[in-house]
Design a protein around this motif. Structure first.
Motif, PDB file in Angstrom:
ATOM      1  N   ASN A  44       0.817  -1.218   0.000  1.00 14.08           N
ATOM      2  CA  ASN A  44       0.000   0.000   0.000  1.00 14.08           C
ATOM      3  C   ASN A  44       0.850   1.267   0.000  1.00 14.08           C
ATOM      4  OD1 ASN A  44      -2.602  -1.094  -0.135  1.00 14.08           O
ATOM      5  ND2 ASN A  44      -2.605  -1.522   2.050  1.00 14.08           N
ATOM      6  N   CYS A  78      -3.998   2.567  -5.205  1.00 14.96           N
ATOM      7  CA  CYS A  78      -4.460   3.955  -5.184  1.00 14.96           C
ATOM      8  C   CYS A  78      -5.882   4.033  -4.639  1.00 14.96           C
ATOM      9  CB  CYS A  78      -4.410   4.556  -6.590  1.00 14.96           C
ATOM     10  SG  CYS A  78      -2.739   4.858  -7.220  1.00 14.96           S
ATOM     11  N   ARG A  80      -7.271   1.826  -2.487  1.00 12.87           N
ATOM     12  CA  ARG A  80      -7.234   1.549  -1.047  1.00 12.87           C
ATOM     13  C   ARG A  80      -6.740   2.751  -0.264  1.00 12.87           C
ATOM     14  NH1 ARG A  80      -5.313  -3.387  -3.040  1.00 12.87           N
ATOM     15  NH2 ARG A  80      -3.150  -2.788  -2.662  1.00 12.87           N
ATOM     16  N   ALA A  81      -5.782   3.482  -0.844  1.00 12.79           N
ATOM     17  CA  ALA A  81      -5.219   4.648  -0.164  1.00 12.79           C
ATOM     18  C   ALA A  81      -5.995   5.928  -0.475  1.00 12.79           C
ATOM     19  CB  ALA A  81      -3.759   4.820  -0.582  1.00 12.79           C
ATOM     20  N   ARG A  82      -7.046   5.813  -1.281  1.00 14.70           N
ATOM     21  CA  ARG A  82      -7.845   6.973  -1.702  1.00 14.70           C
ATOM     22  C   ARG A  82      -6.988   8.049  -2.365  1.00 14.70           C
ATOM     23  NH1 ARG A  82     -13.046   7.014   0.204  1.00 14.70           N
ATOM     24  NH2 ARG A  82     -13.573   5.391   1.726  1.00 14.70           N
ATOM     25  N   GLU A  83      -6.039   7.609  -3.166  1.00 11.67           N
ATOM     26  CA  GLU A  83      -5.163   8.520  -3.916  1.00 11.67           C
ATOM     27  C   GLU A  83      -5.743   8.709  -5.312  1.00 11.67           C
ATOM     28  OE1 GLU A  83      -2.632  10.220  -3.034  1.00 11.67           O
ATOM     29  OE2 GLU A  83      -1.768   9.314  -1.233  1.00 11.67           O
TER      30      GLU A  83
END
Length: 473
Positions: A44, A78, A80-83
């Motif tokens: 992540n 991206c 999962r990390a809200r990127e």
């Protein structure tokens, strides 16, 4: 050979070791680059993965041509990390290098946009897919769930030709988090009726739904399903059952389940301590806490102490409560939150020490930005019910307002106290008073506040712990 060793390193080493092995390869190719990108995705670290990707594009010493294996893991990371920004950059390069027709790439894009709350973009990708599989459909349902659009999530779910346990779990979790426990039960019945076999996540969702809505009969039925259909009561299911029976007024049954569990962790102990302290006999909760402290590898956390301080307040144990609060902060380094202060305030006030209760809440060393924490406060006020807590809470809140009339959070505290008590006329008048005084009113209607009060409580923290246990183990 070097490429195989690099790929195997993903199973045994962290990203830095994989990168070190990569740098030892004389002529790294696309496979090697993709392996390092995959490593960043697995841990992540999408920003590092994207940075490494562009570095390899510019490195003349590396033969790297992006292909359909370069992007899926990175794009999913991206999500999962809200990127979202990094995800869009990756999407642009997917188009640039002509690999957008890959099912794996398209699935990762649907998941990423859904995870970032961009359900419209997720639907655009989903609608343009020539081939869809179960992952595609589940990701789309999950995308709508994440933005709270349960109606569309359910419609997509109904359109699926086939479903797996993930499909059911995604929608059930959505309804549970959306405050619709009845829909969770309905879905569970449909799943079982269609021959579906739930897993631990399914059972935790439906048991939690039964507990929130105090459906003891249905909860017993699900418990029977667990005994009949599953190999045994796992740690996370046992913990959920303890919480459910406690909420339904049967901490005695919860105690039997707890006593029969061969493996217990902190989450499980917290569930039983809270069950006794909040829903049953608080004396039993304190006795169980003393037993837990004798278990060498367990250290109490903030959830543990909500139960302990609630029990102290309900029993009127002023000295013991003050000692527990002191041990919590100085011995176990637990930072107090509003729940702990609220329990202590009730403990003081029920002993006739209202001024001390007011001073305690006035000097809380926490952020009391009610516009952000209103649902948490409402839930805690609704769960930690003490004798005369409505009148007492009103008295404390009014004293706080009188002492500091410009502190907006105290006005919102009184508003929520009225809501928890079901005094909606008083709550409505309080909102009007706040507007007249130019005080910012939280961005929820009385109907939404009513739903918060009816659905949220200290068990949400416990539920998060239960789900975290499942995801990590």
């Amino acid at each position: 050979m070097a490429s195989r060793i690099l790929n195997l390193s993903l199973n045994f080493y962290k990203t830095d070791y994989t990168l070190l092995l990569f740098k030892s390869i004389t002529y790294p190719d696309t496979f090697c680059v993709n392996t390092v990108i995959k490593s960043y995705a697995l841990f992540n670290l999408p920003s590092y993965g994207v940075g490494f990707y562009f570095e390899m594009l510019r490195d003349d010493g590396v033969y790297f041509r992006p292909n359909c294996f370069s992007f899926p893991g990175l794009i999913s990371a991206c999500g999962r990390a809200r990127e979202l920004g990094l995800g869009r950059v990756c999407h642009g390069h997917v188009v640039k290098y002509g690999v957008g027709g890959s099912l794996f790439v398209e699935n990762s894009l649907v998941y990423m946009y859904g995870g970032c709350g961009m359900s419209g973009d997720a639907w655009s990708v989903f609608g343009g897919m020539c081939v869809r599989d179960m992952v595609s459909w589940n990701s789309m349902v999950d995308g709508y769930v994440k933005v709270g659009d349960l109606g569309r999530a359910h419609r997509v779910f109904d359109e699926m030709d086939e479903r797996n346990v993930v499909s059911w779990n995604v929608l059930m979790t959505g309804y549970l988090d959306g405050g619709c426990p009845g829909n969770v039960l309905k879905l569970f019945r449909e799943m079982v009726g269609e021959g579906g076999r739930g897993n631990d996540t399914s059972v935790v969702s439906v048991v939690t739904a039964c507990g929130r809505s105090c459906r003891l009969k249905e909860g017993r039925s699900v418990h029977g399903y667990v005994v009949r259909m599953l190999a045994g009561v796992s740690l996370i299911i046992g913990t959920a059952l303890i919480d459910m029976y406690s909420r339904c007024g049967r901490p005695d049954v919860a105690g039997v389940i707890f006593g029969g569990m061969l493996i217990k962790n902190l989450v499980c102990w917290n569930a039983m301590i809270a069950g006794h302290s909040i829903h049953g006999n608080p004396k039993n909760g304190l006795e169980l806490f003393d037993k837990m402290l004798k278990v060498g590898d367990l250290i109490p956390d903030e959830v543990t102490y909500v139960g302990v301080l609630c029990a102290s307040a309900r029993l009127g144990l002023l000295t013991e409560g003050k000692n527990h609060f002191l041990h919590m902060t100085e011995v176990f380094n637990v930072k107090p939150n509003f729940a702990h202060y609220w329990c202590m305030a009730n403990l003081f006030a029920n002993q006739g020490l209202v001024n001390e209760a007011v001073e305690l809440l006035k000097n809380m060393q926490i952020d009391v930005n009610m516009s952000q924490q209103s649902s948490l406060w409402a839930g805690l006020l609704g769960s930690c019910r003490f004798k005369g807590d409505v009148v007492l809470g009103e008295q404390i809140a009014k004293a706080l307002i009188e002492d500091d009339p410009l502190n907006h959070s105290y006005h919102v505290l009184l508003l929520i106290i009225y809501a928890v008590a079901g005094r909606w006329d008083d709550a409505s008048r309080m909102k009007c008073t706040m507007k007249e005084r130019g005080i910012s009113v939280p961005g929820f209607s009385l109907l939404e506040l009513m739903e918060i009060v009816n659905s949220l409580d200290v068990g949400d923290k416990l539920k998060d712990s239960i789900y975290g246990l499942h995801e990590n183990g």
